[in-house]
Design a protein around this motif. Sequence first.
Motif, PDB file in Angstrom:
ATOM      1  N   ILE A  94     -55.735  22.320  19.127  1.00 37.16           N
ATOM      2  CA  ILE A  94     -54.158  21.840  18.666  1.00 37.16           C
ATOM      3  C   ILE A  94     -53.613  21.317  19.336  1.00 37.16           C
ATOM      4  O   ILE A  94     -52.221  20.632  19.011  1.00 37.16           O
ATOM      5  CB  ILE A  94     -53.672  22.932  18.003  1.00 37.16           C
ATOM      6  N   GLU A  95     -53.533  21.710  20.342  1.00 34.52           N
ATOM      7  CA  GLU A  95     -52.738  20.966  22.118  1.00 34.52           C
ATOM      8  C   GLU A  95     -53.337  19.565  21.932  1.00 34.52           C
ATOM      9  O   GLU A  95     -51.713  18.770  22.402  1.00 34.52           O
ATOM     10  CB  GLU A  95     -53.630  21.649  23.417  1.00 34.52           C
ATOM     11  N   GLY A  96     -54.285  19.271  21.805  1.00 33.92           N
ATOM     12  CA  GLY A  96     -55.093  17.772  21.378  1.00 33.92           C
ATOM     13  C   GLY A  96     -53.910  17.001  20.293  1.00 33.92           C
ATOM     14  O   GLY A  96     -53.495  15.566  20.944  1.00 33.92           O
ATOM     15  N   TRP A  97     -53.739  17.275  19.108  1.00 32.14           N
ATOM     16  CA  TRP A  97     -52.704  16.862  18.566  1.00 32.14           C
ATOM     17  C   TRP A  97     -51.481  16.603  18.830  1.00 32.14           C
ATOM     18  O   TRP A  97     -50.606  15.887  18.545  1.00 32.14           O
ATOM     19  CB  TRP A  97     -52.842  17.565  16.811  1.00 32.14           C
ATOM     20  N   ILE A  98     -51.056  17.521  19.623  1.00 34.96           N
ATOM     21  CA  ILE A  98     -49.535  17.929  20.064  1.00 34.96           C
ATOM     22  C   ILE A  98     -49.491  16.429  21.125  1.00 34.96           C
ATOM     23  O   ILE A  98     -48.635  15.902  20.842  1.00 34.96           O
ATOM     24  CB  ILE A  98     -49.158  18.675  20.670  1.00 34.96           C
ATOM     25  N   GLU A  99     -50.777  16.440  21.884  1.00 34.02           N
ATOM     26  CA  GLU A  99     -50.419  15.348  23.256  1.00 34.02           C
ATOM     27  C   GLU A  99     -51.106  13.844  22.625  1.00 34.02           C
ATOM     28  O   GLU A  99     -49.831  12.770  22.895  1.00 34.02           O
ATOM     29  CB  GLU A  99     -51.933  15.812  23.587  1.00 34.02           C
ATOM     30  N   SER A 100     -51.105  13.839  21.418  1.00 37.07           N
ATOM     31  CA  SER A 100     -51.992  12.738  20.604  1.00 37.07           C
ATOM     32  C   SER A 100     -50.274  12.351  20.021  1.00 37.07           C
ATOM     33  O   SER A 100     -50.167  11.221  19.712  1.00 37.07           O
ATOM     34  CB  SER A 100     -52.345  12.924  19.320  1.00 37.07           C
ATOM     35  N   LEU A 101     -49.458  13.352  19.031  1.00 40.09           N
ATOM     36  CA  LEU A 101     -48.267  12.636  18.917  1.00 40.09           C
ATOM     37  C   LEU A 101     -47.172  12.813  19.933  1.00 40.09           C
ATOM     38  O   LEU A 101     -46.353  11.675  19.565  1.00 40.09           O
ATOM     39  CB  LEU A 101     -47.787  14.180  18.088  1.00 40.09           C
TER      40      LEU A 101
END
Length: 220
Positions: A128-135
């Motif tokens: 989920i951290e990856g999704w947040i970083e992508s956003l």
Amino acid sequence: MDLQPVVDSSEPLTHRGRWFIAAQCVRGESTWVTDHRDQWLENGIPAMQVDRAAEFERRWGGLILPPSLEYDGGPKMLIGSMPRGRVDRVGWFVAGPQRVSTAFAFMIGPAGEFGIDGDRWVPLHASIEGWIESLALAYHAADYAQQISTIRGDAIDELPLSDFEPVTEVCGLADTWWRGPDSLIAVYTGGAECFGAPRLRVARVYAGLDEWGLRGMSGS
């Protein structure tokens, strides 16, 4: 619901990711897992799966992120829940409700992956951290790029990605980011893989990043 600014100094996130949460997000109270835990266990959902959803809720529950350009805006709010009528999906749980009606659900996979579940399950990021970083990176790039180009379908294969390096903090799987000397490229293949439709592949090229944009590219 009482919404408050979010300050999250979690180590797995970069400085950019932490700033994004603090400046762009709000967080409301979330007790979804607590309220439904006994019911889920009675319905045969393994305790370990419920415990993972509870940990997700403890850390991320109630977090409201700005909408993403892809996937119809992303989850409306991060809330751990169970797939309706799918007690067979051991290891998966819902990451939060959609902003609009979609043909897929946002899910957390057995290894903590964040992805979409439609015609098939497709992990977009390894966490989920990856999704947040992508956003966070998408909002950063949009602020500082001099030009933004959108490329779709087979034309994505012509992108010179060999001249770029992967952005590791987004933990990319189906969706990846690439960093060049003065530009960023985001490649989204999750929708195409989920529905078996290569034409749904999308890439965005953020070119001509200025000095401030370049400083924030690394996320450190």
